[in-house]
Write an enzyme that holds these catalytic residues in place. Structure first.
Site, mmCIF file in Angstrom:
data_model
loop_
_atom_site.group_PDB
_atom_site.id
_atom_site.type_symbol
_atom_site.label_atom_id
_atom_site.label_comp_id
_atom_site.label_asym_id
_atom_site.label_seq_id
_atom_site.Cartn_x
_atom_site.Cartn_y
_atom_site.Cartn_z
ATOM 1 N N MET A 14 0.833 -1.204 0.000
ATOM 2 C CA MET A 14 0.000 0.000 0.000
ATOM 3 C C MET A 14 0.870 1.258 0.000
ATOM 4 O O MET A 14 0.558 2.230 -0.697
ATOM 5 C CB MET A 14 -0.937 -0.004 1.213
ATOM 6 C CG MET A 14 -2.203 -0.803 1.009
ATOM 7 S SD MET A 14 -3.118 -0.294 -0.458
ATOM 8 C CE MET A 14 -3.498 1.391 -0.051
ATOM 9 N N ALA A 108 -10.281 3.437 8.174
ATOM 10 C CA ALA A 108 -11.216 2.694 7.319
ATOM 11 C C ALA A 108 -10.527 1.444 6.796
ATOM 12 O O ALA A 108 -9.411 1.522 6.264
ATOM 13 C CB ALA A 108 -11.669 3.568 6.153
ATOM 14 N N ASN A 110 -11.283 -0.233 4.307
ATOM 15 C CA ASN A 110 -11.270 -0.234 2.836
ATOM 16 C C ASN A 110 -11.547 1.197 2.393
ATOM 17 O O ASN A 110 -12.581 1.757 2.734
ATOM 18 C CB ASN A 110 -12.332 -1.188 2.292
ATOM 19 C CG ASN A 110 -12.223 -1.360 0.785
ATOM 20 O OD1 ASN A 110 -12.074 -0.388 0.050
ATOM 21 N ND2 ASN A 110 -12.289 -2.591 0.328
ATOM 22 N N MET A 111 -10.624 1.760 1.661
ATOM 23 C CA MET A 111 -10.758 3.187 1.312
ATOM 24 C C MET A 111 -11.239 3.397 -0.113
ATOM 25 O O MET A 111 -11.181 4.513 -0.620
ATOM 26 C CB MET A 111 -9.436 3.891 1.551
ATOM 27 C CG MET A 111 -9.052 3.848 3.019
ATOM 28 S SD MET A 111 -7.943 5.122 3.496
ATOM 29 C CE MET A 111 -7.606 4.659 5.198
ATOM 30 N N HIS A 140 -9.073 -12.644 -1.228
ATOM 31 C CA HIS A 140 -7.875 -11.797 -1.231
ATOM 32 C C HIS A 140 -6.640 -12.641 -1.535
ATOM 33 O O HIS A 140 -6.692 -13.872 -1.479
ATOM 34 C CB HIS A 140 -7.682 -11.118 0.140
ATOM 35 C CG HIS A 140 -8.589 -9.942 0.353
ATOM 36 N ND1 HIS A 140 -9.877 -10.091 0.826
ATOM 37 C CD2 HIS A 140 -8.412 -8.611 0.129
ATOM 38 C CE1 HIS A 140 -10.444 -8.894 0.904
ATOM 39 N NE2 HIS A 140 -9.585 -7.988 0.488
ATOM 40 N N LYS A 144 -2.465 -12.022 2.685
ATOM 41 C CA LYS A 144 -3.294 -11.279 3.637
ATOM 42 C C LYS A 144 -3.359 -12.012 4.978
ATOM 43 O O LYS A 144 -3.609 -13.222 5.027
ATOM 44 C CB LYS A 144 -4.704 -11.076 3.061
ATOM 45 C CG LYS A 144 -5.573 -10.199 3.949
ATOM 46 C CD LYS A 144 -6.795 -9.677 3.205
ATOM 47 C CE LYS A 144 -7.728 -8.889 4.100
ATOM 48 N NZ LYS A 144 -7.172 -7.617 4.546
HETATM 49 N N1 LIG Z 1 -7.860 0.366 4.127
HETATM 50 C C1 LIG Z 1 -7.606 -0.081 2.911
HETATM 51 O O1 LIG Z 1 -8.201 0.377 1.910
HETATM 52 C C2 LIG Z 1 -6.575 -1.152 2.739
HETATM 53 C C3 LIG Z 1 -6.234 -1.629 1.470
HETATM 54 C C4 LIG Z 1 -5.221 -2.573 1.372
HETATM 55 C C5 LIG Z 1 -4.560 -3.014 2.517
HETATM 56 N N2 LIG Z 1 -4.962 -2.556 3.732
HETATM 57 C C6 LIG Z 1 -4.288 -2.950 4.977
HETATM 58 O O2 LIG Z 1 -3.110 -2.144 5.110
HETATM 59 C C7 LIG Z 1 -2.123 -2.869 5.864
HETATM 60 C C8 LIG Z 1 -0.833 -2.938 5.073
HETATM 61 O O3 LIG Z 1 -1.069 -3.648 3.882
HETATM 62 P P1 LIG Z 1 0.090 -3.924 2.802
HETATM 63 O O4 LIG Z 1 -0.510 -4.822 1.796
HETATM 64 O O5 LIG Z 1 0.702 -2.645 2.380
HETATM 65 O O6 LIG Z 1 1.120 -4.754 3.719
HETATM 66 P P2 LIG Z 1 2.683 -4.905 3.520
HETATM 67 O O7 LIG Z 1 3.112 -6.021 4.410
HETATM 68 O O8 LIG Z 1 3.026 -4.966 2.076
HETATM 69 O O9 LIG Z 1 3.266 -3.524 4.079
HETATM 70 C C9 LIG Z 1 3.330 -3.180 5.435
HETATM 71 C C10 LIG Z 1 4.586 -2.331 5.631
HETATM 72 O O10 LIG Z 1 4.593 -1.837 6.969
HETATM 73 C C11 LIG Z 1 5.939 -1.816 7.394
HETATM 74 N N3 LIG Z 1 6.017 -1.753 8.854
HETATM 75 C C12 LIG Z 1 5.879 -2.758 9.748
HETATM 76 N N4 LIG Z 1 6.111 -2.286 11.000
HETATM 77 C C13 LIG Z 1 6.376 -0.961 10.877
HETATM 78 C C14 LIG Z 1 6.696 0.063 11.797
HETATM 79 N N5 LIG Z 1 6.774 -0.181 13.119
HETATM 80 N N6 LIG Z 1 6.938 1.308 11.326
HETATM 81 C C15 LIG Z 1 6.876 1.576 9.992
HETATM 82 N N7 LIG Z 1 6.588 0.628 9.057
HETATM 83 C C16 LIG Z 1 6.335 -0.619 9.507
HETATM 84 C C17 LIG Z 1 6.514 -3.116 6.833
HETATM 85 O O11 LIG Z 1 7.936 -3.102 6.792
HETATM 86 C C18 LIG Z 1 5.880 -3.128 5.435
HETATM 87 O O12 LIG Z 1 6.721 -2.503 4.477
HETATM 88 C C19 LIG Z 1 -2.757 -4.234 6.144
HETATM 89 O O13 LIG Z 1 -3.369 -4.194 7.420
HETATM 90 C C20 LIG Z 1 -3.804 -4.374 5.047
HETATM 91 O O14 LIG Z 1 -4.844 -5.274 5.372
HETATM 92 C C21 LIG Z 1 -5.939 -1.641 3.863
#
Ligand SMILES: NC(=O)c1ccc[n+]([C@@H]2O[C@H](COP(=O)([O-])OP(=O)(O)OC[C@H]3O[C@@H](n4cnc5c(N)ncnc54)[C@H](O)[C@@H]3O)[C@@H](O)[C@H]2O)c1
Length: 248
Positions: A14, A108, A110-111, A140, A144
């Protein structure tokens, strides 16, 4: 004057998509990326090293633990926070809401525009309550962590409130009984690289209605996060969702 963003989780899936959206948006200027990822490609720093005076808004997509650490940081320095991290437990969510007494937090699961619009219109389908069973299936990618998805949970809760039904998860092997109409059954599929899809099936006598949303890439979520980041700057302390951002 352009606004500066601190992006926590900047090296994640993300985070990278949000960087793409921010790069094409003149509303935002400096981007401070925070991520401990060892092979980080961008210039990144730790939360403690962030030049706080220069931050206008913080965006966080990480994990529950890092999200609460980010919220603490934001509360301490009076910065608005947009967080899309899913999988927060009840206690973690309560802690996040505590910080929202001091600062504006938009959370949120899901945005995307589509998912939030669907959530808003689901109560309109209430006339189906008399005859239709409701099943919710989400899918997914294999990476995930949380299951079912935050979106599935949210839609299920919206449906449960509108239809006065209860949410159940999956069907256990060995149970030999007919479907209870009071149940909204949520099921999760995991695999491959699927960014995310959600389908609600309303199954009635001789009639089926489906409400379906599919995200073909994470850019739809990233656009929503950036829209929320613009909206939240200057908002009073409080706990907000995409409903407020989209004016629904
Ligand atoms: N709200 C939305 O629309 C939406 C959409 C997609 C994913 N998500 C959620 O977003 C979150 C991240 O998803 P992703 O696919 O990018 O995961 P990802 O694992 O690819 O990325 C997470 C990142 O966070 C970093 N991280 C971990 N601990 C950290 C810390 N203490 N400080 C700074 N960075 C840190 C990791 O190194 C990694 O690069 C998940 O919870 C996912 O379910 C939400």
């Amino acid at each position: 004057m352009s606004k500066n963003v601190c992006l926590v989780g900047s090296e994640g899936k993300m985070g990278k998509n949000i960087r793409t959206v921010l790069a094409g948006d003149s509303f935002f200027g400096v981007l401070m990326g925070v991520d401990p990822y060892e092979e980080a490609t961008a210039d990144y720093i730790s939360l403690e090293e962030v030049p706080v005076a220069e931050v206008d808004v913080v965006i966080n997509f990480t994990n529950p633990k890092a999200t609460l650490a980010t919220a603490l940081f934001c509360a301490k320095h009076g910065k608005p926070l947009v967080t899309g991290t899913t999988g927060l437990g009840e206690e973690e969510l309560a802690e996040l809401k505590q910080y929202a007494q001091q600062i504006a937090i938009m959370h949120a699961p899901n945005m995307s525009l589509g998912v939030n619009l669907i959530d808003a219109i689901l109560p309109l389908l209430k006339p189906l309550a008399e005859e239709f069973d409701i099943e919710l299936i989400e899918g997914h990618h294999r990476q995930k962590l949380d299951s079912p998805s935050g979106t599935a949970l949210r839609w299920a809760r919206t449906l449960a409130a509108a239809f006065n039904r209860r949410v159940v998860f999956g069907r256990t092997s060995g149970i030999n009984q007919k479907r209870d109409m009071q149940e909204i059954c949520v099921q999760a599929l995991r695999g491959g690289t699927l960014p995310g899809e959600h389908r609600i099936c309303f199954l009635g006598p001789d009639e089926v209605i489906e409400v379906y949303h599919r995200a073909d890439s994470r850019l739809v979520f990233a656009k929503g996060a950036v829209k929320a980041a613009k909206w939240i700057i200057g908002q009073p302390a409080g706990f907000y969702g995409m409903k407020e951002v989209l004016g629904l």
